[in-house]
Design a protein around this motif. Structure first.
Motif, PDB file in Angstrom:
ATOM      1  N   TRP A 229       1.075  -1.350   0.378  1.00 31.66           N
ATOM      2  CA  TRP A 229       0.011  -0.294  -0.237  1.00 31.66           C
ATOM      3  C   TRP A 229       0.873   0.966  -0.183  1.00 31.66           C
ATOM      4  CZ3 TRP A 229      -3.895  -2.461   4.153  1.00 31.66           C
ATOM      5  CH2 TRP A 229      -4.092  -2.738   4.250  1.00 31.66           C
ATOM      6  N   GLN A 230       2.105   1.415   0.866  1.00 30.64           N
ATOM      7  CA  GLN A 230       3.057   1.889   0.807  1.00 30.64           C
ATOM      8  C   GLN A 230       3.703   2.593   0.063  1.00 30.64           C
ATOM      9  OE1 GLN A 230       5.667   1.646   4.072  1.00 30.64           O
ATOM     10  NE2 GLN A 230       5.096   3.465   5.110  1.00 30.64           N
ATOM     11  N   GLN A 231       3.549   1.130  -1.156  1.00 29.73           N
ATOM     12  CA  GLN A 231       4.222   1.585  -2.794  1.00 29.73           C
ATOM     13  C   GLN A 231       3.392   2.000  -3.617  1.00 29.73           C
ATOM     14  OE1 GLN A 231       6.460  -2.610  -2.995  1.00 29.73           O
ATOM     15  NE2 GLN A 231       6.609  -1.460  -5.022  1.00 29.73           N
ATOM     16  N   LEU A 232       2.088   1.173  -3.661  1.00 32.72           N
ATOM     17  CA  LEU A 232       1.541   1.499  -4.515  1.00 32.72           C
ATOM     18  C   LEU A 232       0.622   2.321  -4.430  1.00 32.72           C
ATOM     19  CD1 LEU A 232       0.563  -2.006  -5.223  1.00 32.72           C
ATOM     20  CD2 LEU A 232       2.240  -0.933  -6.573  1.00 32.72           C
ATOM     21  N   TYR A 233      -0.031   2.358  -2.900  1.00 29.08           N
ATOM     22  CA  TYR A 233      -1.048   3.320  -2.836  1.00 29.08           C
ATOM     23  C   TYR A 233      -1.105   4.422  -2.083  1.00 29.08           C
ATOM     24  CZ  TYR A 233      -2.792  -0.659  -5.224  1.00 29.08           C
ATOM     25  OH  TYR A 233      -2.944  -1.602  -6.144  1.00 29.08           O
ATOM     26  N   PRO A 234      -0.096   5.050  -1.907  1.00 33.35           N
ATOM     27  CA  PRO A 234      -0.666   6.160  -0.895  1.00 33.35           C
ATOM     28  C   PRO A 234      -0.498   8.186  -0.744  1.00 33.35           C
ATOM     29  CG  PRO A 234       2.081   6.100  -2.400  1.00 33.35           C
ATOM     30  CD  PRO A 234       1.315   5.651  -3.229  1.00 33.35           C
ATOM     31  N   GLY A 235      -1.512   7.632  -0.406  1.00 34.58           N
ATOM     32  CA  GLY A 235      -3.158   9.106   0.649  1.00 34.58           C
ATOM     33  C   GLY A 235      -4.176   8.286  -0.363  1.00 34.58           C
ATOM     34  N   LEU A 236      -4.283   7.248  -0.550  1.00 32.57           N
ATOM     35  CA  LEU A 236      -5.405   6.716  -2.272  1.00 32.57           C
ATOM     36  C   LEU A 236      -6.063   5.611  -0.755  1.00 32.57           C
ATOM     37  CD1 LEU A 236      -5.305   5.808  -4.925  1.00 32.57           C
ATOM     38  CD2 LEU A 236      -7.021   4.534  -3.461  1.00 32.57           C
ATOM     39  N   LEU A 237      -5.243   5.002  -0.001  1.00 32.92           N
ATOM     40  CA  LEU A 237      -5.563   3.524   0.327  1.00 32.92           C
ATOM     41  C   LEU A 237      -5.313   4.027   2.203  1.00 32.92           C
ATOM     42  CD1 LEU A 237      -5.455   0.163  -0.039  1.00 32.92           C
ATOM     43  CD2 LEU A 237      -6.215   1.187   1.337  1.00 32.92           C
ATOM     44  N   GLU A 238      -6.751   3.690   2.972  1.00 33.92           N
ATOM     45  CA  GLU A 238      -6.412   4.855   4.459  1.00 33.92           C
ATOM     46  C   GLU A 238      -7.194   3.277   5.203  1.00 33.92           C
ATOM     47  OE1 GLU A 238      -8.068   7.647   7.745  1.00 33.92           O
ATOM     48  OE2 GLU A 238      -8.153   7.769   5.934  1.00 33.92           O
ATOM     49  N   TRP A 239      -5.974   2.643   5.686  1.00 37.70           N
ATOM     50  CA  TRP A 239      -6.581   1.391   6.968  1.00 37.70           C
ATOM     51  C   TRP A 239      -6.525   1.781   8.458  1.00 37.70           C
ATOM     52  CZ3 TRP A 239      -3.581  -1.124  10.832  1.00 37.70           C
ATOM     53  CH2 TRP A 239      -4.638  -2.515  11.326  1.00 37.70           C
ATOM     54  N   VAL A 240      -8.089   1.589   8.656  1.00 36.83           N
ATOM     55  CA  VAL A 240      -8.532   2.780  10.114  1.00 36.83           C
ATOM     56  C   VAL A 240      -8.580   0.986  10.819  1.00 36.83           C
ATOM     57  CG1 VAL A 240      -9.993   4.131  11.508  1.00 36.83           C
ATOM     58  CG2 VAL A 240      -9.366   4.404   9.347  1.00 36.83           C
ATOM     59  N   SER A 241      -7.946   0.721  12.122  1.00 32.78           N
ATOM     60  CA  SER A 241      -7.464  -0.430  13.312  1.00 32.78           C
ATOM     61  C   SER A 241      -8.942  -0.506  13.976  1.00 32.78           C
ATOM     62  CB  SER A 241      -6.454  -0.355  13.307  1.00 32.78           C
ATOM     63  OG  SER A 241      -6.013   0.791  14.137  1.00 32.78           O
ATOM     64  N   LEU A 242      -8.753  -1.378  14.654  1.00 29.47           N
ATOM     65  CA  LEU A 242      -9.980  -1.441  15.781  1.00 29.47           C
ATOM     66  C   LEU A 242     -10.089  -0.516  16.353  1.00 29.47           C
ATOM     67  CD1 LEU A 242     -12.443  -2.719  17.703  1.00 29.47           C
ATOM     68  CD2 LEU A 242     -10.113  -4.385  18.955  1.00 29.47           C
ATOM     69  N   SER A 243      -8.309  -0.173  17.417  1.00 35.05           N
ATOM     70  CA  SER A 243      -7.718   0.500  18.366  1.00 35.05           C
ATOM     71  C   SER A 243      -8.141   2.544  17.923  1.00 35.05           C
ATOM     72  CB  SER A 243      -6.544   0.525  18.461  1.00 35.05           C
ATOM     73  OG  SER A 243      -6.183  -0.487  18.523  1.00 35.05           O
TER      74      SER A 243
END
Ligand SMILES: Cc1cc2nc3c(=O)[nH]c(=O)nc-3n(C[C@H](O)[C@H](O)[C@H](O)COP(=O)(O)OP(=O)(O)OC[C@H]3O[C@@H](n4cnc5c(N)ncnc54)[C@H](O)[C@@H]3O)c2cc1C
Length: 435
Positions: free
Chosen positions: A245-259
């Motif tokens: 994700w860091q390599q291919l989709y920076p700023g596009l894909l945001e993962w929001v964890s449980l915490s």
């Protein structure tokens, strides 16, 4: 179910409900219609397999090969099976849904009777399965119904809501709906997905889907964004996905964890809104992957426990709750094994061997089972996790040091090779199951 067992129960309507799909050949239909009337009095032991997915269809085939004298009957409601593996590619517009569709001609050619019906009840005491007003007796039953969605688990998300906000966790119409919604979304839109707590079908699946949707957005609608709300703090192949994700989709894909507030507490289907304890997210396109349990027939048969999944003996896959019923595939609690098509296939072979052995009056040997799960972070960018499992302490555990994941920092050539392995795996398993 009120009917009492008879030595010769009536055959299913039409000797097996007619298979109407134009895709099915005349040979299939004739083979099913020509199936002999079914009677417990036959000398051949009868095994009924419920569910014609990766687990059930494979078990039926292997049982037939192991002992052609066993009377194998597969009961499945759909004439055409639509496979989940690679369905994330369909959603991202990389693959046609037709490439996911399989029919049962290969099984019929193996002289397995395939009956198109949904089993509505199972009586473990009488050893019978019912569909509509028909009832059939078995010596052993292999139950492979896959998953069902737990509709009351997420307030606001019910069957009606799924027509607007697809889950696409059973492949078919739902897959196409999500793909079309993405296609119709204007550039600059927000896609919101939610991933459920463990356990569920295909642990890396939500993250592969997020990756491929991100690839679609980057390629076709680059001003758009994807938010993945997660009910967990950790997930399968996490480091590999996050590296990609860091390599291919920076700023596009945001993962929001449980915490960080990823757990969804309510869905508002009227406004496409996900509510969490930390706030709400409004989507232009929404994809809810809801909590799941074993297919409903498992509960009806009394083989599912309070978790909604089915405890099994790890050597034979026989239910720990009902004798003579074996449960395989996603519906089973298979210890450390993930709920994958690869695992379903491995379990089906072990179970077929155990059932053939038990019917011969012998004792099944302890098995070893392998699983490999491939994921794509983009076309040509693949990686995997693998493990070998064996029974210990009444459960399937991973053999220490047996598996692992693809390396971080692999070359693009290695990632491309793994993407090819993934495709080759799918072709092989589809052919072994349905070909
Ligand atoms: C998006 C996505 C991607 C995935 N990718 C991968 C992957 O890359 N690799 C991998 O290994 N796995 C993958 N999986 C997981 C894989 O699809 C499942 O683990 C697999 O399908 C499980 O097989 P099964 O036979 O238990 O269930 P299924 O394949 O769902 O089959 C169950 C069958 O039972 C039938 N059935 C249900 N109830 C009844 C009844 N009452 N009577 C008769 N029949 C009934 C159903 O119609 C169905 O055909 C993915 C899943 C998803 C959602």
């Amino acid at each position: 179910m009120t009917a009492t067992p008879s030595p010769r129960p009536p055959p299913a309507r039409g000797g097996g409900a007619p298979i109407s799909s134009a895709s099915l050949t005349r040979r299939t239909i004739l083979a099913v219609l020509a199936a002999p009337a079914i009677a417990r009095a036959q000398p051949a032991p009868r095994v009924i397999v419920v569910g014609g997915g990766f687990a059930g269809a494979t078990a039926a085939r292997f049982l037939r090969r192991l002992n052609p004298n066993i009377d194998v009957l597969l009961i499945e409601p759909n004439a055409i099976f639509t496979a989940c593996p690679f369905s994330n590619e369909v959603i991202a517009g990389l693959r046609d849904i037709d490439a996911q569709r399989f029919i049962y001609d290969g099984l019929v050619a193996d002289r397995i009777r395939v009956m198109q019906a949904a089993v509505t009840a199972i009586d473990p005491t009488q050893r019978s399965v019912a569909f509509g007003s028909n009832r059939l007796l078995y010596d052993r039953l292999i139950l492979a119904p896959g998953i069902d969605i737990v509709w009351d688990a997420l307030p606001g998300y019910d069957e009606a809501a799924a027509n607007r906000i697809p889950h696409a966790w059973k492949a078919g119409e739902q897959t196409i709906l999500l793909q079309r919604q993405l296609e119709a979304m204007p550039d600059g839109g927000v896609v919101v997905m939610s991933s459920p707590p463990n356990p569920y079908r295909c642990p890396p699946g939500p993250y592969e889907r997020a990756s491929l949707i991100a690839w679609y957005l980057k390629t076709h609608k680059p001003r758009s964004k994807l938010i993945l709300l997660d009910a967990k703090d950790a997930f399968s192949k996490q480091k590999l996905f996050q590296e990609a994700w860091q390599q291919l989709y920076p700023g596009l894909l945001e993962w929001v964890s449980l915490s960080d507030g990823g757990k969804v507490t309510r869905i508002d289907p009227a406004t496409n809104t996900f509510e969490t304890d930390f706030g709400s997210h409004k989507a232009d396109v929404a994809n809810v992957i809801p909590p799941q349990r074993a297919g409903a027939i498992a509960t009806a048969a009394g083989v599912a426990d309070r978790t909604g999944w089915c405890p099994i003996d790890p050597v034979t896959f026989e239910s720990k709750l009902q004798p003579n019923i074996h449960v395989i595939g996603d519906a089973a609690i298979a210890g450390a094994m993930p709920k994958s098509a690869f695992a379903a296939n491995a379990q089906a072979k072990v179970c077929a061997e155990a059932v053939a052995t038990l019917l011969a009056g012998d004792t099944p040997q302890e098995p070893k089972l392998i699983n490999t799960c491939y994921s794509l972070a983009a076309p040509g960018h693949g990686f995997s996790v693998a493990g070998v499992y064996h029974p210990t302490g009444g459960q399937l555990t991973e053999i220490e040091g047996s598996g692992g994941t693809s390396p971080l920092d692999a070359s693009s050539e290695q990632r491309a090779l793994e993407a090819k392995y993934a495709e080759a795996w799918f072709k092989t398993i589809a052919n072994e199951t349905f070909g």
